[in-house]
Design a protein around this motif. Structure first.
Motif, PDB file in Angstrom:
ATOM      1  N   THR A 170      39.066  15.241  26.008  1.00  6.50           N
ATOM      2  CA  THR A 170      39.128  16.352  26.948  1.00  6.50           C
ATOM      3  C   THR A 170      39.877  17.506  26.300  1.00  6.50           C
ATOM      4  O   THR A 170      40.966  17.311  25.757  1.00  6.50           O
ATOM      5  N   PRO A 171      39.306  18.712  26.343  1.00 10.41           N
ATOM      6  CA  PRO A 171      40.011  19.847  25.738  1.00 10.41           C
ATOM      7  C   PRO A 171      41.314  20.139  26.482  1.00 10.41           C
ATOM      8  O   PRO A 171      41.392  20.000  27.694  1.00 10.41           O
ATOM      9  N   LYS A 172      42.319  20.521  25.717  1.00  9.60           N
ATOM     10  CA  LYS A 172      43.618  20.834  26.292  1.00  9.60           C
ATOM     11  C   LYS A 172      43.531  22.133  27.082  1.00  9.60           C
ATOM     12  O   LYS A 172      42.950  23.116  26.617  1.00  9.60           O
ATOM     13  N   ILE A 173      44.092  22.124  28.267  1.00  8.84           N
ATOM     14  CA  ILE A 173      44.099  23.318  29.100  1.00  8.84           C
ATOM     15  C   ILE A 173      45.072  24.335  28.503  1.00  8.84           C
ATOM     16  O   ILE A 173      46.193  23.995  28.135  1.00  8.84           O
ATOM     17  N   LYS A 174      44.638  25.563  28.410  1.00  7.29           N
ATOM     18  CA  LYS A 174      45.489  26.644  27.901  1.00  7.29           C
ATOM     19  C   LYS A 174      45.728  27.650  29.022  1.00  7.29           C
ATOM     20  O   LYS A 174      44.888  27.839  29.903  1.00  7.29           O
ATOM     21  N   PHE A 175      46.883  28.287  28.961  1.00  8.27           N
ATOM     22  CA  PHE A 175      47.280  29.267  29.966  1.00  8.27           C
ATOM     23  C   PHE A 175      47.561  30.590  29.278  1.00  8.27           C
ATOM     24  O   PHE A 175      48.041  30.623  28.147  1.00  8.27           O
ATOM     25  N   PRO A 176      47.311  31.699  29.965  1.00 12.89           N
ATOM     26  CA  PRO A 176      47.609  33.005  29.364  1.00 12.89           C
ATOM     27  C   PRO A 176      49.101  33.107  29.024  1.00 12.89           C
ATOM     28  O   PRO A 176      49.963  32.642  29.778  1.00 12.89           O
ATOM     29  N   ALA A 177      49.391  33.719  27.902  1.00 15.54           N
ATOM     30  CA  ALA A 177      50.782  33.856  27.445  1.00 15.54           C
ATOM     31  C   ALA A 177      51.636  34.574  28.493  1.00 15.54           C
ATOM     32  O   ALA A 177      52.802  34.216  28.682  1.00 15.54           O
ATOM     33  N   LYS A 178      51.074  35.535  29.186  1.00 13.41           N
ATOM     34  CA  LYS A 178      51.832  36.269  30.212  1.00 13.41           C
ATOM     35  C   LYS A 178      52.369  35.306  31.271  1.00 13.41           C
ATOM     36  O   LYS A 178      53.532  35.395  31.669  1.00 13.41           O
ATOM     37  N   ASP A 179      51.519  34.389  31.732  1.00 18.79           N
ATOM     38  CA  ASP A 179      51.948  33.403  32.730  1.00 18.79           C
ATOM     39  C   ASP A 179      52.981  32.437  32.147  1.00 18.79           C
ATOM     40  O   ASP A 179      53.954  32.076  32.805  1.00 18.79           O
ATOM     41  N   ALA A 180      52.758  32.029  30.904  1.00 12.50           N
ATOM     42  CA  ALA A 180      53.679  31.100  30.246  1.00 12.50           C
ATOM     43  C   ALA A 180      55.050  31.738  30.052  1.00 12.50           C
ATOM     44  O   ALA A 180      56.084  31.082  30.207  1.00 12.50           O
ATOM     45  N   TRP A 181      55.077  33.040  29.714  1.00  8.70           N
ATOM     46  CA  TRP A 181      56.361  33.735  29.546  1.00  8.70           C
ATOM     47  C   TRP A 181      57.143  33.766  30.848  1.00  8.70           C
ATOM     48  O   TRP A 181      58.373  33.619  30.853  1.00  8.70           O
ATOM     49  N   ALA A 182      56.452  33.935  31.970  1.00  9.81           N
ATOM     50  CA  ALA A 182      57.134  33.955  33.266  1.00  9.81           C
ATOM     51  C   ALA A 182      57.810  32.611  33.531  1.00  9.81           C
ATOM     52  O   ALA A 182      58.964  32.558  33.970  1.00  9.81           O
ATOM     53  N   VAL A 183      57.106  31.530  33.225  1.00 12.33           N
ATOM     54  CA  VAL A 183      57.682  30.186  33.411  1.00 12.33           C
ATOM     55  C   VAL A 183      58.816  29.956  32.415  1.00 12.33           C
ATOM     56  O   VAL A 183      59.876  29.440  32.776  1.00 12.33           O
ATOM     57  N   ALA A 184      58.610  30.363  31.171  1.00 13.41           N
ATOM     58  CA  ALA A 184      59.648  30.190  30.145  1.00 13.41           C
ATOM     59  C   ALA A 184      60.921  30.935  30.526  1.00 13.41           C
ATOM     60  O   ALA A 184      62.031  30.411  30.351  1.00 13.41           O
ATOM     61  N   ASP A 185      60.778  32.137  31.041  1.00 15.48           N
ATOM     62  CA  ASP A 185      61.957  32.913  31.462  1.00 15.48           C
ATOM     63  C   ASP A 185      62.723  32.185  32.566  1.00 15.48           C
ATOM     64  O   ASP A 185      63.957  32.141  32.556  1.00 15.48           O
TER      65      ASP A 185
END
Length: 83
Positions: A4-19
């Protein structure tokens, strides 16, 4: 067997979670030692995970019934509370 291909998320959304993660973890890290790592730091447009690299604060503490202080990793307790 197909993978199954790994799900990817837009960097903008990932940055919000990382912050949010860095804000939550930051008080238990050495000052300035909690940073984003991996593909997000390398500015990939989409990422499959969020990697946080940190140096935890370690304090000396006297446990109940103990005679000597021992080093205590503050991040361990913080992560335990998050789960």
């Amino acid at each position: 067997m197909t993978q199954t291909p790994k799900i990817k998320f837009p960097a903008k959304d990932a940055w919000a979670v990382a912050d949010e993660l860095i804000q939550a973890l930051g008080p238990n890290c050495e000052p300035g030692r909690c940073v984003v790592a991996g593909s997000l730091r390398r500015e990939r447009p989409a990422v499959g995970d969020i990697e946080i690299l940190f140096v935890p604060k370690v304090e000396m503490s006297l446990a109940a019934g103990e005679m000597f202080e021992v080093p205590v990793n503050r991040m361990d307790a913080a992560l335990h509370e998050m789960w």
